[in-house]
Write a protein that holds these residues in place. Structure first.
Motif, short mmCIF file in Angstrom:
data_model
loop_
_atom_site.label_atom_id
_atom_site.label_comp_id
_atom_site.label_asym_id
_atom_site.label_seq_id
_atom_site.Cartn_x
_atom_site.Cartn_y
_atom_site.Cartn_z
N HIS A 164 27.03 0.58 -35.63
CA HIS A 164 27.25 1.96 -36.05
C HIS A 164 26.39 2.93 -35.25
N LEU A 165 26.99 4.01 -34.78
CA LEU A 165 26.27 5.06 -34.06
C LEU A 165 26.13 6.33 -34.91
N TYR A 166 27.23 6.78 -35.49
CA TYR A 166 27.23 7.97 -36.33
C TYR A 166 28.52 7.98 -37.16
N SER A 167 28.61 8.90 -38.08
CA SER A 167 29.80 9.01 -38.90
C SER A 167 30.52 10.32 -38.58
N GLU A 168 31.84 10.30 -38.77
CA GLU A 168 32.64 11.46 -38.39
C GLU A 168 33.81 11.62 -39.35
N ARG A 169 34.20 12.87 -39.57
CA ARG A 169 35.31 13.16 -40.47
C ARG A 169 36.57 13.54 -39.69
N VAL A 170 37.67 13.56 -40.38
CA VAL A 170 38.93 14.07 -39.85
C VAL A 170 39.02 15.54 -40.21
N VAL A 171 39.54 16.37 -39.29
CA VAL A 171 39.69 17.80 -39.54
C VAL A 171 41.11 18.24 -39.23
N GLY A 275 31.30 3.75 -33.57
CA GLY A 275 30.31 2.95 -32.84
C GLY A 275 30.94 1.99 -31.87
N PHE A 276 30.18 0.93 -31.52
CA PHE A 276 30.63 -0.07 -30.55
C PHE A 276 31.28 -1.25 -31.28
N THR A 277 32.38 -1.74 -30.74
CA THR A 277 32.95 -3.01 -31.16
C THR A 277 32.87 -3.96 -29.98
N THR A 278 32.29 -5.14 -30.20
CA THR A 278 32.12 -6.13 -29.13
C THR A 278 32.55 -7.50 -29.66
N ARG A 279 32.72 -8.45 -28.75
CA ARG A 279 33.03 -9.83 -29.13
C ARG A 279 31.74 -10.54 -29.55
N THR A 280 31.84 -11.33 -30.61
CA THR A 280 30.65 -12.03 -31.11
C THR A 280 30.29 -13.24 -30.27
N ASP A 281 31.26 -13.77 -29.53
CA ASP A 281 31.04 -15.02 -28.82
C ASP A 281 30.62 -14.82 -27.36
N THR A 282 30.63 -13.58 -26.89
CA THR A 282 30.39 -13.33 -25.47
C THR A 282 29.29 -12.28 -25.30
N PRO A 283 28.20 -12.63 -24.62
CA PRO A 283 27.13 -11.63 -24.42
C PRO A 283 27.58 -10.51 -23.50
N ALA A 284 27.08 -9.31 -23.75
CA ALA A 284 27.44 -8.16 -22.92
C ALA A 284 26.83 -8.31 -21.53
N THR A 285 27.54 -7.82 -20.53
CA THR A 285 27.01 -7.84 -19.17
C THR A 285 25.89 -6.81 -19.05
N LEU A 286 25.13 -6.92 -17.96
CA LEU A 286 24.04 -5.98 -17.73
C LEU A 286 24.57 -4.54 -17.65
N ALA A 287 25.70 -4.36 -16.95
CA ALA A 287 26.27 -3.03 -16.80
C ALA A 287 26.74 -2.47 -18.14
N ALA A 288 27.39 -3.33 -18.95
CA ALA A 288 27.87 -2.89 -20.26
C ALA A 288 26.69 -2.53 -21.18
N THR A 289 25.64 -3.32 -21.12
CA THR A 289 24.45 -3.05 -21.92
C THR A 289 23.84 -1.70 -21.54
#
Length: 307
Positions: A164-171, A275-289
Motif C-alpha cells: 500500500h502506498l496511499y488511498s484514493e477516492r473516485v470523483v 500501490g504495488f502488485t508483485t509476484r510472491t514467487d519472484t524477487p524484483a530486479t534491481l531496476a524494478a526495485t
C-alpha cells in the motif's frame, strides 16, 4: 515427472488465449492460424484431462480447472523467462517493465520515472497501461515486473502481493461552467440528465462506481460511454456536458489547473488502496526495485503536501 508431450508451445498458447479471452486474438498475437491455436489448446486439454475454457459465452472464460492451471502455468513461465534473462546477464539490467493503471500513470508515475531515469542511465523503462485484469495477466506471465494501481479483488490476488502506498477516492469530473455545478441543491441523481463516462466492466473501480450509484438511487444513466483512456476522457468532458466518473489521481492536475471541476458529492466510501502488485514467487530486479523506491518517494511527497 511432467508429461513430456506437454510442450512450451502448449503453455504459451494457453496463456495467450487466457489473457485475450479470444482464440482469434491469441492466434494473431502468436502469428499462427486460428485452427492451429484451437488445436494446440485442445491438445493441452486432452493431455491434462480437463476443460480449460468455457466456450459457451461470447468471450472465452477460464473454467475452475483452467483458473488453477493458469495460476501455476503463468508463474512457471515467468520464472523460466527470468532465469533465461539472468543467465544471459543483460536483459534485466537494461529494462524495467511497469503495468500502470490510469490513476498513477497520470500523476505519480511521470515524476517517479523522471527521478528514476536520472539515477539509472542506460536502463529502458517500458510503461504499459490498460485494465487491471489485463495488467495482472501480464504480471503473472512475467511480461511486466510490477503493476501500480488500485488493489484488485482478493480472488485475483492469489500468488501476488500488494504494498500500500496511499488511498484514493473516485470523483465525478466536469468542465468548468457545467450546468450541474450551479444546481442549488445538488444530489447525485442530477447526473442522470447528462451523458456519463464510465470505467469499463473489467476496470478495478467499476464495482466501486456501481455501488455508490445504486446507493444514491442512480439507475438510469444516459448514453454511457465506457473508457479507460485518459486522453479521450479529458478531451471529451472539456468539449461537452458529459460527466466523467474516474479515480481522483487521473484528474487532480487538471482540477488544480482549472481545466476540470469536481462535482460536490461525498465519495469517501469509494476510498481504496493504491500501490504495488508483485509476484510472491519472484524477487524484483534491481531496476524494478529502484523504480519502486522512486514511486514511494513521489507518493510520500504528495501525501505530505496534502495530495
Amino acid at each position: 515427472m511432467i508429461d513430456p508431450r506437454i510442450r512450451l508451445r502448449h503453455i504459451a498458447c494457453f496463456l495467450e488465449v487466457a489473457r485475450l479471452r479470444s482464440m482469434a486474438g491469441a492466434a494473431d498475437a502468436l502469428n499462427i492460424s486460428q485452427p492451429a491455436a484451437t488445436k494446440t489448446v485442445q491438445e493441452l486439454e486432452a493431455l491434462l484431462g480437463g476443460q480449460l475454457f468455457d466456450r459457451s459465452r461470447r468471450r472465452l472464460a477460464l473454467t475452475a480447472f483452467g483458473e488453477v492451471f493458469f495460476r501455476y502455468a503463468s508463474t512457471s513461465l515467468a520464472a523460466l523467462r527470468q532465469g533465461i534473462d539472468a543467465a544471459r546477464g543483460t536483459h534485466d539490467a537494461a529494462m524495467v517493465r511497469v503495468g500502470a493503471l490510469p490513476t498513477v500513470s497520470a500523476r505519480i508515475l511521470p515524476h517517479a520515472v523522471r527521478a528514476f531515469t536520472q539515477d539509472n542511465a542506460g536502463v529502458t523503462t517500458r510503461i504499459i497501461t490498460g485494465p487491471n485484469g489485463y495488467l495482472l495477466s501480464l504480471l503473472r506471465t512475467g511480461d511486466v515486473d510490477i503493476v501500480i494501481g488500485r488493489m484488485a479483488e482478493p480472488n485475483a490476488m492469489v500468488g501476488l502481493s500488494f504494498e500500500h502506498l496511499y488511498s484514493e477516492r473516485v470523483v465525478l469530473a466536469v468542465r468548468p461552467g457545467h450546468p450541474v455545478l450551479d444546481a442549488p441543491d445538488f444530489n447525485l441523481r442530477l447526473i442522470e440528465g447528462f451523458q456519463t463516462l464510465m470505467p469499463t466492466p473489467d476496470s478495478v473501480i467499476r464495482p466501486v462506481v456501481e455501488r455508490i450509484l445504486l446507493a444514491h438511487g442512480v439507475t438510469h444513466l444516459r448514453d454511457e460511454i465506457e473508457t479507460v483512456s485518459n486522453a479521450f476522457g479529458r478531451s471529451y468532458v472539456r468539449q461537452t456536458d458529459a460527466i466523467w466518473i474516474i479515480s481522483e489521481g487521473v484528474v487532480a492536475d487538471d482540477v488544480a489547473e482549472g481545466q476540470l471541476a469536481i462535482l460536490p458529492v461525498d465519495t469517501s466510501e469509494t476510498l481504496g488502496p493504491v500501490g504495488f502488485t508483485t509476484r510472491t514467487d519472484t524477487p524484483a530486479t534491481l531496476a524494478a526495485t529502484s523504480l519502486m523506491q522512486a514511486v514511494r518517494d513521489v507518493a510520500e511527497k504528495l501525501r505530505r503536501a496534502g495530495g
